[in-house]
Design an enzyme around this catalytic site. Structure first.
Site, short mmCIF file in Angstrom:
data_model
loop_
_atom_site.label_atom_id
_atom_site.label_comp_id
_atom_site.label_asym_id
_atom_site.label_seq_id
_atom_site.Cartn_x
_atom_site.Cartn_y
_atom_site.Cartn_z
CB SER A 185 -1.05 -0.10 1.11
OG SER A 185 -0.12 0.37 2.38
CE LYS A 215 -2.65 2.02 4.91
NZ LYS A 215 -2.52 1.09 3.86
#
Length: 182
Positions: free
Chosen positions: A40, A79
């Site tokens: 991700s 993230k």
């Protein structure tokens, strides 16, 4: 056993105990190693990259953080912080707007080169994704750099400041079978 040998052994045991205690304190409160799992954050961080996180950093816009996953027990996500408390966020034509100001995202350049025909990030507003116009107090809005393959605040909503474990400060590249970076 000689008295001097006993003193030497006690000295070594004390030194070892102090080292263990200091390592525990540093790991619990200052910094900690962790491993990236998944794609991700590619290409910024790849699957199985090792990183060191600082547990004392003040989180700012665009910092990369590790936090407890809001949608999975005993998992951590890595993230990028896209919205801080009070921020409004909108994505239009692959351009990020925070509080009405357009921001460049140079960490997405490689992904954009690899996907020239399509946009990386769908158009959205914070209201559409979360039901809120602004990021609430003590919350963050986060997104992965691999926007086409990232489970992030666009799907699970805001994350709590309390769920943040730390900010990524260092990255160690994985080694291949002959000890060279991959």
């Amino acid at each position: 056993m000689k008295e001097s040998t006993k003193k030497e052994m006690v000295s070594w045991v004390k030194s070892f105990a102090i080292a263990i205690i200091l390592a525990f304190i540093c790991r619990q409160f200052l910094f900690s190693p962790t491993t990236v799992f998944g794609e991700s954050m590619a290409p910024s961080f790849l699957d199985h990259d090792r990183v060191i996180i600082s547990k004392t950093s003040k989180i700012q816009l665009f910092d990369v953080i590790v936090f407890r996953a809001p949608d999975a027990e005993n998992e951590h996500y890595i993230k990028r912080v896209i919205g801080l408390p009070g921020d409004s966020i909108e994505m239009k034509n692959d351009v990020l707007y925070i509080n009405g100001k357009a921001y460049k995202e140079p960490y997405l350049d490689e992904n954009k080169r690899n996907n020239p025909s399509n946009s990386l990030t769908e158009d959205f507003s914070l209201l559409e994704k979360t039901g809120k116009n602004k990021v609430p107090e003590n919350m963050l809005f986060v997104m992965g750099d691999n926007r086409l393959n990232s489970k992030d605040s666009r799907t699970f909503g805001f994350i709590s400041n309390d769920s943040v474990i730390g900010e990524v400060k260092f990255r160690f590249y994985p080694l291949n079978e002959i000890g060279m970076p991959k």
